[in-house]
Design an enzyme around this catalytic site. Structure first.
Site, PDB file in Angstrom:
ATOM      1  N   SER A 270      50.819  36.255  46.524  1.00  0.00           N
ATOM      2  CA  SER A 270      49.936  36.007  45.586  1.00  0.00           C
ATOM      3  C   SER A 270      48.921  36.827  45.511  1.00  0.00           C
ATOM      4  O   SER A 270      48.715  37.879  46.435  1.00  0.00           O
ATOM      5  CB  SER A 270      49.162  34.631  46.569  1.00  0.00           C
ATOM      6  OG  SER A 270      47.776  34.500  45.965  1.00  0.00           O
TER       7      SER A 270
ATOM      8  N   TYR B 266      44.516  32.204  53.757  1.00  0.00           N
ATOM      9  CA  TYR B 266      45.819  32.031  53.097  1.00  0.00           C
ATOM     10  C   TYR B 266      46.166  33.585  52.526  1.00  0.00           C
ATOM     11  O   TYR B 266      47.230  34.083  52.590  1.00  0.00           O
ATOM     12  CB  TYR B 266      45.640  31.254  51.654  1.00  0.00           C
ATOM     13  CG  TYR B 266      46.581  31.070  50.868  1.00  0.00           C
ATOM     14  CD1 TYR B 266      47.834  30.657  51.007  1.00  0.00           C
ATOM     15  CD2 TYR B 266      46.521  31.806  49.611  1.00  0.00           C
ATOM     16  CE1 TYR B 266      48.904  30.254  49.886  1.00  0.00           C
ATOM     17  CE2 TYR B 266      47.443  31.718  48.576  1.00  0.00           C
ATOM     18  CZ  TYR B 266      48.577  30.993  48.643  1.00  0.00           C
ATOM     19  OH  TYR B 266      49.375  31.019  47.608  1.00  0.00           O
TER      20      TYR B 266
HETATM   21  N1  LIG Z   1      49.963  27.369  42.572  1.00  0.00           N
HETATM   22  C1  LIG Z   1      49.223  28.610  42.658  1.00  0.00           C
HETATM   23  O1  LIG Z   1      47.937  28.876  42.114  1.00  0.00           O
HETATM   24  C2  LIG Z   1      50.198  29.817  43.703  1.00  0.00           C
HETATM   25  C3  LIG Z   1      49.120  31.141  43.360  1.00  0.00           C
HETATM   26  C4  LIG Z   1      49.595  32.031  44.058  1.00  0.00           C
HETATM   27  C5  LIG Z   1      50.775  31.915  45.122  1.00  0.00           C
HETATM   28  N2  LIG Z   1      51.413  30.596  44.962  1.00  0.00           N
HETATM   29  C6  LIG Z   1      52.714  30.596  45.865  1.00  0.00           C
HETATM   30  O2  LIG Z   1      53.591  30.148  45.018  1.00  0.00           O
HETATM   31  C7  LIG Z   1      54.518  29.329  45.761  1.00  0.00           C
HETATM   32  C8  LIG Z   1      55.147  28.188  45.298  1.00  0.00           C
HETATM   33  O3  LIG Z   1      53.979  27.275  45.215  1.00  0.00           O
HETATM   34  P1  LIG Z   1      53.741  26.257  44.158  1.00  0.00           P
HETATM   35  O4  LIG Z   1      52.417  26.623  43.597  1.00  0.00           O
HETATM   36  O5  LIG Z   1      54.972  26.164  43.207  1.00  0.00           O
HETATM   37  O6  LIG Z   1      53.257  24.938  44.844  1.00  0.00           O
HETATM   38  P2  LIG Z   1      54.161  23.621  45.405  1.00  0.00           P
HETATM   39  O7  LIG Z   1      54.862  23.054  44.097  1.00  0.00           O
HETATM   40  O8  LIG Z   1      53.349  22.716  46.144  1.00  0.00           O
HETATM   41  O9  LIG Z   1      55.466  24.224  46.229  1.00  0.00           O
HETATM   42  C9  LIG Z   1      55.317  24.662  47.750  1.00  0.00           C
HETATM   43  C10 LIG Z   1      56.512  24.543  48.366  1.00  0.00           C
HETATM   44  O10 LIG Z   1      56.591  24.920  49.720  1.00  0.00           O
HETATM   45  C11 LIG Z   1      57.399  23.964  50.265  1.00  0.00           C
HETATM   46  N3  LIG Z   1      57.063  24.191  51.789  1.00  0.00           N
HETATM   47  C12 LIG Z   1      55.963  24.229  52.259  1.00  0.00           C
HETATM   48  N4  LIG Z   1      56.105  24.174  53.727  1.00  0.00           N
HETATM   49  C13 LIG Z   1      57.163  24.266  53.939  1.00  0.00           C
HETATM   50  C14 LIG Z   1      58.079  24.180  54.930  1.00  0.00           C
HETATM   51  N5  LIG Z   1      57.635  24.100  56.420  1.00  0.00           N
HETATM   52  N6  LIG Z   1      59.324  24.218  54.987  1.00  0.00           N
HETATM   53  C15 LIG Z   1      60.025  24.257  53.911  1.00  0.00           C
HETATM   54  N7  LIG Z   1      59.289  24.149  52.557  1.00  0.00           N
HETATM   55  C16 LIG Z   1      58.066  24.083  52.810  1.00  0.00           C
HETATM   56  C17 LIG Z   1      57.003  22.609  49.786  1.00  0.00           C
HETATM   57  O11 LIG Z   1      58.033  21.951  50.409  1.00  0.00           O
HETATM   58  P3  LIG Z   1      57.614  20.054  49.958  1.00  0.00           P
HETATM   59  O12 LIG Z   1      58.211  19.785  48.586  1.00  0.00           O
HETATM   60  O13 LIG Z   1      58.775  19.595  50.997  1.00  0.00           O
HETATM   61  O14 LIG Z   1      56.323  20.153  50.365  1.00  0.00           O
HETATM   62  C18 LIG Z   1      57.059  23.247  48.228  1.00  0.00           C
HETATM   63  O15 LIG Z   1      58.362  22.952  47.837  1.00  0.00           O
HETATM   64  C19 LIG Z   1      54.036  29.364  47.195  1.00  0.00           C
HETATM   65  O16 LIG Z   1      54.386  30.249  48.092  1.00  0.00           O
HETATM   66  C20 LIG Z   1      52.545  29.436  46.836  1.00  0.00           C
HETATM   67  O17 LIG Z   1      51.812  29.824  48.145  1.00  0.00           O
HETATM   68  C21 LIG Z   1      50.850  29.377  44.368  1.00  0.00           C
END
Ligand SMILES: NC(=O)c1ccc[n+]([C@@H]2O[C@H](COP(=O)([O-])OP(=O)(O)OC[C@H]3O[C@@H](n4cnc5c(N)ncnc54)[C@H](OP(=O)(O)O)[C@@H]3O)[C@@H](O)[C@H]2O)c1
Length: 242
Positions: free
Chosen positions: A135, A148
């Site tokens: 991130s 985070y």
């Molecule tokens: N959205 C943003 O603004 C943003 C910005 C920078 C970086 N990111 C990063 O981008 C990545 C993807 O996130 P996203 O934005 O697409 O959000 P998201 O749709 O909420 O995805 C998060 C994912 O992490 C999985 N997860 C969480 N804890 C877990 C565990 N213990 N074991 C297995 N899976 C787990 C969740 O699974 P479940 O479906 O089972 O809950 C979900 O698939 C993450 O690494 C996040 O930190 C996001």
């Protein structure tokens, strides 16, 4: 292609881009019914083969068997995307050590635990691309999300060293640094013009992987933004309410 945290909104968009190119995919995630629905969608979009398996990344003993089944299903892996993560409430973390450590466990410790054997396997096959979502929050600690940010920043350093080690074996290690992306993770947060859709972010990630990049800001405009943020003097930066 192996996708870890495959139900992530961003990961789904990356998977769709690969499915349209006829990829063979193995999806790891926590919820079998969500994985089954994503797999069906990918098959309709053109994926040649899709398999799923359940993995909670906090269950470290389950990592090796999960990797074993992915390699057994696909043979050599061309691309791995590690996408799992949680965004904890910063203020709650400040009052709760357990919550803080859980965020470290999911965002840093579990990723490092998985990447260690995964990197060894790719190193043995002497090919492959290992793309990991960190991130922009990991570039510089801010009062609004430094728990985070610390986990993601630590993961970024781990990836930097891994990239340096893997270079000789022909394995590409890609650090993906999204800014604000509209996904379930940020559903409760007020939106601003810097937010990208999950689709835009997913397509940008697909391009970065295919382009053989080392570090990619998602979307691209976060690179100049973070260049400014990273270069502000600390004496000034600590006074800002960010
Ligand atoms: N959205 C943003 O603004 C943003 C910005 C920078 C970086 N990111 C990063 O981008 C990545 C993807 O996130 P996203 O934005 O697409 O959000 P998201 O749709 O909420 O995805 C998060 C994912 O992490 C999985 N997860 C969480 N804890 C877990 C565990 N213990 N074991 C297995 N899976 C787990 C969740 O699974 P479940 O479906 O089972 O809950 C979900 O698939 C993450 O690494 C996040 O930190 C996001």
């Amino acid at each position: 292609m192996l996708i870890v945290g495959a139900s992530s909104a961003m990961a789904v968009e990356v998977a769709r881009a690969y499915a349209e190119g006829g990829a063979r995919l193995f999806l790891l995630g926590r919820h079998p019914e969500r994985l089954a629905a994503i797999a069906d969608d990918l098959r309709v979009r053109g994926a040649r083969h899709v398999e799923t398996a359940v993995l909670d990344l906090l269950d470290l003993d389950a990592h090796e068997p999960a990797l074993e089944s992915a390699f057994a299903a696909l043979g050599a892996l061309d691309v791995v995307l590690v996408a799992h993560g949680i965004l904890p409430d910063q203020r709650e973390c400040e009052a709760n050590v357990a919550l803080t450590l859980n965020a470290m466990d999911v965002n840093f410790r579990s990723a490092v635990a998985l990447l260690t054997p995964l990197a060894n396997r790719l190193e043995s096959q002497r090919s492959g691309k290992l793309a990991v979502i960190t991130s922009v929050a990991g570039d510089r600690g801010r009062q609004s999300n430094y728990v985070y940010g610390a986990a993601k920043g630590g993961l970024g350093i781990f990836l930097q060293g891994l990239r340096n080690r893997m270079h000789r074996s022909g394995v590409v290690v890609l650090t993906l640094k999204p800014g604000f992306v509209d996904t379930p993770m940020t559903a409760e947060m007020p939106k601003n013009p810097l937010y990208a859709s999950a689709r835009r972010a997913g397509r940008a990630i697909h391009r970065a992987i295919e382009g053989g990049r080392d570090v990619a800001y998602i979307p691209w405009f976060w690179r100049p933004i973070m260049c400014v943020v990273n270069n502000l003097p600390e004496a000034f930066f600590k006074r800002l309410r960010l």
